[in-house]
Enzyme design. Structure first.
Site, PDB file in Angstrom:
ATOM      1  N   SER A 109       1.216  -1.333  -0.100  1.00 54.43           N
ATOM      2  CA  SER A 109       0.074   0.147   0.471  1.00 54.43           C
ATOM      3  C   SER A 109       1.086   1.294  -0.168  1.00 54.43           C
ATOM      4  O   SER A 109       2.130   1.784  -0.889  1.00 54.43           O
ATOM      5  CB  SER A 109      -0.948   0.239   1.608  1.00 54.43           C
ATOM      6  N   ASP A 249      -9.077  -5.698  -4.710  1.00 49.76           N
ATOM      7  CA  ASP A 249      -7.937  -4.603  -4.122  1.00 49.76           C
ATOM      8  C   ASP A 249      -9.192  -3.294  -4.765  1.00 49.76           C
ATOM      9  O   ASP A 249      -9.227  -2.834  -5.573  1.00 49.76           O
ATOM     10  CB  ASP A 249      -6.823  -4.800  -4.629  1.00 49.76           C
ATOM     11  N   HIS A 276      -7.180  -5.684  -0.341  1.00 49.23           N
ATOM     12  CA  HIS A 276      -5.886  -4.961  -0.642  1.00 49.23           C
ATOM     13  C   HIS A 276      -5.100  -5.467   0.717  1.00 49.23           C
ATOM     14  O   HIS A 276      -3.851  -5.570   0.339  1.00 49.23           O
ATOM     15  CB  HIS A 276      -6.207  -3.369   0.072  1.00 49.23           C
TER      16      HIS A 276
END
Length: 304
Positions: A109, A249, A276
């Site tokens: 991320s 995601d 995610h």
């Protein structure tokens, strides 16, 4: 049994907490992996299971970036203190203090965004980069979030919009509505894994970094990173790069495709039935994909 060492590394007037997991039987030529957590400000906890890559015979290094977790907290620091360059400098200091001559880098991320920032500086010891669940610009991220939000139930969308308009994003009704987005696109496991809850709880207890740089949540980005983009600098990355994302995601293909297009030696892997947090939803499969990628690039540095 792997050897686990925790320490605090001086970073200017502050300290960076680091956890090093070393294999009991090192694999010849296996370079260490440094892991960058997301947020910004989510701490290392939710990535803890990546230390399992020690089973491939390599050292795994996780740390808490400044402002969160076990590292120095600075709740009174002004907004302009929290910049990508701060975290690039912290990483460079970590590598120097740990004496890492060569290493792999994985970011999840925000950590993938940071990893790309680091790689554009072409640090001498960097051998490969894994960008996991990360956008190449926050503009693309916001567009993707808006598209995903439009698929939520109409009532949920109305609640989110109402509270955002009047600035009451801490209201329990808003928080509950946001959870619907999280269940679909952030972590699809029920119950939420303890490691993820730990990162989330420490961020909520002291949210300076997350709220300053990102905003109140994953899809309402109003912080200092809202204009961030690395797209026009990706040509400077000169190491093999794996771009990994989940089928569901919040980092949709539109957000990460620029990495594949802009980095000369990059390839993508989309993990099915994942969002995610692929590494939590499919831990063994995730580590297998990453382990194979790292092993392919443990050889001599072609840029030396």
């Amino acid at each position: 049994m792997p050897k686990v060492t925790e320490s605090r590394i001086p970073f200017g007037e502050h300290e960076t907490w680091v956890r090093v997991t070393e294999p009991d039987t090192p694999q010849d030529g296996a370079l260490p992996l440094v892991v960058l957590h997301g947020g910004p400000g989510m701490a290392h906890n939710y990535l803890r299971n990546l230390a399992g890559l020690v089973d491939t015979g390599r050292t795994v290094i996780l740390y808490d970036q400044i402002g969160c977790g076990n590292s120095t907290h600075l709740p009174e620091a002004p907004a302009d203190f929290w910049t990508p360059q701060l975290f690039v400098d912290e990483f460079a200091n970590l590598v120097q203090e740990l004496g890492l001559a060569e290493y792999h880098l994985l970011g999840q991320s925000w950590g993938g965004m940071l990893g790309a920032e680091i790689a554009t500086r072409q640090p001498e010891g960097l051998r490969s980069l894994a960008i996991c669940n990360s956008p190449a610009s926050m503009g693309l991220w916001a567009e993707a979030a808006a598209e995903l939000r439009s698929r939520l139930p109409e009532t949920t969308q109305q609640i989110l919009a109402l509270h955002e308009a009047v600035g009451t994003t801490g209201d329990p009704e808003y928080v509950a509505a946001a959870e619907e987005f999280y269940r679909r696109h952030v972590c699809r496991l029920d119950p939420t894994p303890q490691d993820f809850r730990e990162s989330e709880e420490q961020m909520e207890a002291e949210p300076t970094v997350y709220h300053t740089m990102n905003g109140p949540n994953e899809f309402h980005v109003i912080g200092t990173l809202r204009e961030w983009s690395i797209i026009d600098r990706l040509g400077a990355i000169n190491v093999p790069t794996l771009v990994l994302a989940g089928e569901h995601d919040e980092a949709t293909p539109a957000t990460w495709q620029p990495y594949v297009d802009g980095i000369k030696d990059a390839r993508a892997h989309v993990y099915p039935d994942a969002s995610h947090c692929v590494h939590l939803e499919h831990p063994e499969g995730f580590r297998s994909v990453i382990g194979d990628f790292l092993a392919q690039h443990d050889g001599p540095n072609p840029h030396a």
